[in-house]
Design an enzyme around this catalytic site. Structure first.
Site, PDB file in Angstrom:
ATOM      1  N   GLU A   1      -1.840  -9.310  -0.571  1.00  0.00           N
ATOM      2  CA  GLU A   1      -3.273  -9.459  -0.324  1.00  0.00           C
ATOM      3  C   GLU A   1      -4.077  -9.404  -1.619  1.00  0.00           C
ATOM      4  OE1 GLU A   1      -3.901  -7.618   4.107  1.00  0.00           O
ATOM      5  OE2 GLU A   1      -3.153  -6.250   2.568  1.00  0.00           O
TER       6      GLU A   1
ATOM      7  N   ALA B   1       0.845  -1.190   0.000  1.00  0.00           N
ATOM      8  CA  ALA B   1       0.000   0.000   0.000  1.00  0.00           C
ATOM      9  C   ALA B   1       0.881   1.240   0.000  1.00  0.00           C
ATOM     10  CB  ALA B   1      -0.903   0.002   1.226  1.00  0.00           C
TER      11      ALA B   1
ATOM     12  N   GLY C   1      -0.183  -5.087   0.846  1.00  0.00           N
ATOM     13  CA  GLY C   1      -1.381  -5.058   0.030  1.00  0.00           C
ATOM     14  C   GLY C   1      -1.212  -5.772  -1.295  1.00  0.00           C
TER      15      GLY C   1
ATOM     16  N   GLU D   1       3.590  -5.711   7.394  1.00  0.00           N
ATOM     17  CA  GLU D   1       2.934  -4.579   8.067  1.00  0.00           C
ATOM     18  C   GLU D   1       3.385  -4.392   9.509  1.00  0.00           C
ATOM     19  OE1 GLU D   1       0.080  -5.937   4.811  1.00  0.00           O
ATOM     20  OE2 GLU D   1       1.413  -6.886   6.266  1.00  0.00           O
TER      21      GLU D   1
END
Length: 291
Positions: free
Chosen positions: A145, A99, A142, A165
């Protein structure tokens, strides 16, 4: 991207259909952009949509704008009968490096909670058509993911996955703790999430997260081949197959078996079932219509 991908030329018919979706098409190595900033979209084979994340300076870091575009493209493809399978990829250097930290750093709890930040990052799982993630390079946070949200993951030999993260004071927020655990088991997922360690494509293959590994330069081509293979089958049966496999994660074995059997029974009400079985007995190639 590989030279093979850069030379992809869409057929006139398919190009017209995709232009009706008001999206990007790549034709004769020239990109025509209509409303998309973060994606390149093309039709490299009949009934196959290729979506390339396109933030090269940010290693395809994921942001709000990218997901708004991605969800719109995928939702349009889901409604388009001429598209039967989808491939999502990035570049050979990075599928998606996570992200966008700059976008997130200064947000408050009230802001992210009230506005349901990253909730729509899971909208990809609502798409009924099969989606293959072709992962080269980094797929971190992300990015990992996003790959896990797809139905099949193919990886380049040098792909690197991870949920790091914990290293920046948060946890996976777009499904990593749930989908990674479902894919590789609690023990290994717990270790990876708590340590933030990266893992290789070979590891991902051994743990059952990745379906296959290819040379980086061949990855997207192989993913498109698989998408073509899927697209040739009955779209109703393909949709049903995806649905029943996903249902196995939402219920126990007995309920899942009952659900599978009911969907199997339901397919006997389709023309494609009659065509498929007749073609098999007549030793010819079936012609599926999605009816």
């Amino acid at each position: 991207m590989s030279s093979n991908l850069s030379k992809t030329v869409a057929s006139t018919t398919a190009t017209n259909r995709l232009l009706q979706l008001q999206r990007i098409m790549t034709t004769n190595n020239t990109t025509a952009t209509d409303q998309l900033e973060y994606l390149l979209v093309s039709n490299p084979a009949p009934a196959v949509l290729l979506v390339q994340l396109n933030r090269p300076k940010a290693l395809n870091a994921l942001c709000d704008g990218l997901f708004l575009e991605l969800n719109r493209v995928l939702q349009d493809a889901d409604k388009n009968d001429d598209i039967r399978a989808i491939v999502i990829t990035g570049s050979e250097r990075s599928f998606a490096a996570g992200a966008d930290i700059k976008e997130m750093r200064d947000r408050s709890f009230g802001d992210v909670y009230y506005k349901e930040f990253i909730t729509n990052w899971s909208d990809i799982t609502l798409i009924s058509k099969p989606i293959i993630a072709a992962v080269n390079g980094f797929a971190l946070g992300g990015g990992c993911e996003l790959a896990l949200s797809c139905d099949i993951i193919y990886a380049g030999e040098k792909a690197v996955f991870g949920q790091p993260e914990i290293k920046i004071g948060v946890i996976p927020g777009a499904g990593g703790s749930q989908r990674l655990t479902a894919a590789i088991g609690k023990a290994k997922a717990m270790e990876l999430i708590l340590t933030g360690r990266n893992f290789s494509a070979a590891d991902a293959l051994n743990w059952g997260m990745v379906a296959n590994i290819f040379k980086p330069e061949n990855l997207v081509e192989e993913a498109i081949k698989a998408a073509q293979e899927i697209a040739a089958f009955s779209p109703i049966a393909v949709k049903a197959a995806k649905e029943v496999v996903n249902e196995s994660f939402n219920t126990n074995l007995e309920q899942g078996l009952r659900y599978e059997r009911r969907v199997f029974h339901g397919l006997f009400g389709t023309q494609d079932q009659k065509e498929g079985m007749s073609a098999f007995l007549e030793k010819r190639k079936p012609s599926f219509t999605g009816k």
